[in-house]
Scaffold this motif. Structure first.
Motif, mmCIF file in Angstrom:
data_model
loop_
_atom_site.group_PDB
_atom_site.id
_atom_site.type_symbol
_atom_site.label_atom_id
_atom_site.label_comp_id
_atom_site.label_asym_id
_atom_site.label_seq_id
_atom_site.Cartn_x
_atom_site.Cartn_y
_atom_site.Cartn_z
ATOM 1 N N PRO A 41 52.407 56.401 48.177
ATOM 2 C CA PRO A 41 53.015 57.477 48.964
ATOM 3 C C PRO A 41 51.985 58.181 49.837
ATOM 4 C CG PRO A 41 53.729 57.571 46.674
ATOM 5 C CD PRO A 41 52.629 56.561 46.739
ATOM 6 N N GLY A 42 52.233 58.231 51.126
ATOM 7 C CA GLY A 42 51.338 58.919 52.039
ATOM 8 C C GLY A 42 50.013 58.228 52.278
ATOM 9 N N LYS A 43 49.909 56.972 51.857
ATOM 10 C CA LYS A 43 48.644 56.246 52.010
ATOM 11 C C LYS A 43 48.819 55.038 52.922
ATOM 12 C CE LYS A 43 46.923 57.468 47.401
ATOM 13 N NZ LYS A 43 46.409 56.922 46.107
ATOM 14 N N GLU A 44 47.698 54.546 53.413
ATOM 15 C CA GLU A 44 47.727 53.319 54.192
ATOM 16 C C GLU A 44 47.836 52.121 53.261
ATOM 17 O OE1 GLU A 44 44.984 54.738 58.018
ATOM 18 O OE2 GLU A 44 44.317 53.131 56.690
ATOM 19 N N ARG A 45 48.343 51.014 53.797
ATOM 20 C CA ARG A 45 48.424 49.790 53.021
ATOM 21 C C ARG A 45 47.014 49.256 52.788
ATOM 22 N NH1 ARG A 45 53.035 45.558 54.685
ATOM 23 N NH2 ARG A 45 54.110 47.566 54.699
ATOM 24 N N GLU A 46 46.716 48.914 51.535
ATOM 25 C CA GLU A 46 45.380 48.465 51.191
ATOM 26 C C GLU A 46 45.419 47.125 50.475
ATOM 27 O OE1 GLU A 46 43.530 51.141 48.404
ATOM 28 O OE2 GLU A 46 45.119 50.885 46.905
ATOM 29 N N GLY A 47 44.343 46.356 50.650
ATOM 30 C CA GLY A 47 44.244 45.072 49.972
ATOM 31 C C GLY A 47 43.972 45.251 48.496
ATOM 32 N N VAL A 48 44.640 44.443 47.689
ATOM 33 C CA VAL A 48 44.485 44.493 46.236
ATOM 34 C C VAL A 48 43.785 43.238 45.723
ATOM 35 C CG1 VAL A 48 45.719 44.556 44.033
ATOM 36 C CG2 VAL A 48 46.525 45.942 45.962
ATOM 37 N N SER A 49 44.271 42.079 46.162
ATOM 38 C CA SER A 49 43.722 40.825 45.669
ATOM 39 C C SER A 49 44.094 39.708 46.628
ATOM 40 C CB SER A 49 44.267 40.520 44.267
ATOM 41 O OG SER A 49 43.670 39.364 43.729
ATOM 42 N N CYS A 50 43.358 38.604 46.535
ATOM 43 C CA CYS A 50 43.637 37.466 47.402
ATOM 44 C C CYS A 50 43.196 36.190 46.712
ATOM 45 C CB CYS A 50 42.919 37.621 48.741
ATOM 46 S SG CYS A 50 43.373 36.411 49.985
ATOM 47 N N ILE A 51 43.942 35.119 46.943
ATOM 48 C CA ILE A 51 43.586 33.825 46.374
ATOM 49 C C ILE A 51 43.501 32.814 47.502
ATOM 50 C CG2 ILE A 51 46.013 33.230 45.866
ATOM 51 C CD1 ILE A 51 44.896 31.828 43.287
ATOM 52 N N ARG A 52 42.449 31.976 47.446
ATOM 53 C CA ARG A 52 42.200 31.021 48.501
ATOM 54 C C ARG A 52 42.842 29.681 48.201
ATOM 55 N NH1 ARG A 52 38.563 34.852 48.492
ATOM 56 N NH2 ARG A 52 37.339 35.332 50.340
ATOM 57 N N PRO A 53 43.167 28.898 49.238
ATOM 58 C CA PRO A 53 43.779 27.586 49.002
ATOM 59 C C PRO A 53 42.753 26.585 48.479
ATOM 60 C CG PRO A 53 43.366 27.908 51.337
ATOM 61 C CD PRO A 53 43.035 29.206 50.666
ATOM 62 N N GLY A 54 43.253 25.542 47.860
ATOM 63 C CA GLY A 54 42.402 24.438 47.464
ATOM 64 C C GLY A 54 41.515 24.696 46.279
ATOM 65 N N GLY A 55 41.739 25.797 45.579
ATOM 66 C CA GLY A 55 40.888 26.085 44.435
ATOM 67 C C GLY A 55 41.323 27.353 43.751
ATOM 68 N N SER A 56 40.418 27.952 43.019
ATOM 69 C CA SER A 56 40.783 29.144 42.265
ATOM 70 C C SER A 56 39.965 30.365 42.672
ATOM 71 C CB SER A 56 40.591 28.881 40.767
ATOM 72 O OG SER A 56 39.237 28.535 40.506
ATOM 73 N N THR A 57 39.308 30.316 43.817
ATOM 74 C CA THR A 57 38.506 31.460 44.249
ATOM 75 C C THR A 57 39.409 32.639 44.554
ATOM 76 O OG1 THR A 57 36.882 29.972 45.229
ATOM 77 C CG2 THR A 57 36.798 32.279 45.887
ATOM 78 N N VAL A 58 39.098 33.776 43.931
ATOM 79 C CA VAL A 58 39.915 34.962 44.099
ATOM 80 C C VAL A 58 39.012 36.166 44.371
ATOM 81 C CG1 VAL A 58 41.718 34.063 42.583
ATOM 82 C CG2 VAL A 58 39.902 35.481 41.630
ATOM 83 N N THR A 59 39.612 37.192 44.956
ATOM 84 C CA THR A 59 38.910 38.448 45.181
ATOM 85 C C THR A 59 39.797 39.603 44.744
ATOM 86 O OG1 THR A 59 39.722 38.547 47.461
ATOM 87 C CG2 THR A 59 37.550 37.573 47.123
ATOM 88 N N TYR A 60 39.158 40.717 44.386
ATOM 89 C CA TYR A 60 39.873 41.899 43.937
ATOM 90 C C TYR A 60 39.255 43.143 44.550
ATOM 91 C CZ TYR A 60 41.676 38.830 40.283
ATOM 92 O OH TYR A 60 42.276 37.794 39.604
ATOM 93 N N ALA A 61 40.105 44.133 44.794
ATOM 94 C CA ALA A 61 39.594 45.446 45.156
ATOM 95 C C ALA A 61 38.898 46.043 43.939
ATOM 96 C CB ALA A 61 40.742 46.344 45.605
ATOM 97 N N ASP A 62 37.891 46.864 44.175
ATOM 98 C CA ASP A 62 37.156 47.472 43.064
ATOM 99 C C ASP A 62 38.072 48.278 42.148
ATOM 100 O OD1 ASP A 62 34.114 48.200 44.971
ATOM 101 O OD2 ASP A 62 34.780 46.389 43.942
ATOM 102 N N SER A 63 39.108 48.865 42.715
ATOM 103 C CA SER A 63 39.995 49.742 41.942
ATOM 104 C C SER A 63 40.828 48.988 40.911
ATOM 105 C CB SER A 63 40.919 50.512 42.884
ATOM 106 O OG SER A 63 41.679 49.626 43.675
ATOM 107 N N VAL A 64 40.960 47.670 41.063
ATOM 108 C CA VAL A 64 41.794 46.898 40.137
ATOM 109 C C VAL A 64 41.004 45.827 39.401
ATOM 110 C CG1 VAL A 64 43.786 47.288 41.631
ATOM 111 C CG2 VAL A 64 42.532 45.113 41.779
ATOM 112 N N LYS A 65 39.732 45.668 39.737
ATOM 113 C CA LYS A 65 38.917 44.621 39.126
ATOM 114 C C LYS A 65 38.856 44.822 37.617
ATOM 115 C CE LYS A 65 35.763 43.495 41.927
ATOM 116 N NZ LYS A 65 34.532 43.490 42.761
#
Length: 125
Positions: A41-65
């Motif tokens: 609410p009242g915030k900008e859309r922010e990235g949380v996590s992402c997964i790359r194709p062809g494998g299992s490489t993933v990234t996370y925002a510090d707030s959810v790591k």
């Protein structure tokens, strides 16, 4: 037509767990970068996590790591976001998005080719 549909949101108590899903059609999740974003609410859309194709490489925002886990289900052409130890600050509308060019942190980038409609997650006792 590329389409993403989120499901599995709802109300969860602080400290609880939830898994939300992103079902894809018109694209193969094995070949796309799939990102999860959220907008509180009242915030900008922010990235949380992402997964790359062809494998299992993933990234996370510090707030959810350490609390959230992104995973891909090739059989069902879906990507999941498992959420553990949720807190009230995790309350937001959660969106998945697909890109062919990378895990772009900016939600406003045109490189995200398609977005889901969003699903609400509310953390409250």
């Amino acid at each position: 037509q590329l389409q993403l549909v989120e499901s599995g949101g709802g109300l969860v108590q602080p400290g609880g767990s939830l898994r939300i899903s992103c079902a894809a059609s018109g694209l193969n999740v094995d070949h796309y970068f799939i990102g999860w974003f959220r907008q509180g609410p009242g915030k900008e859309r922010e990235g949380v996590s992402c997964i790359r194709p062809g494998g299992s490489t993933v990234t996370y925002a510090d707030s959810v790591k350490g609390r959230f886990t992104i995973s891909r289900d090739s059989d069902n052409n879906a990507v999941y976001l498992g959420m553990n130890s949720v807190q009230p600050e995790d309350t937001a509308a959660y969106y998945c998005a697909a890109s062919t060019s990378g895990c772009i942190n900016s939600a406003t980038s045109s490189r995200w080719r398609t977005w889901g409609q969003g699903i609400q997650v509310t953390v409250s006792s």
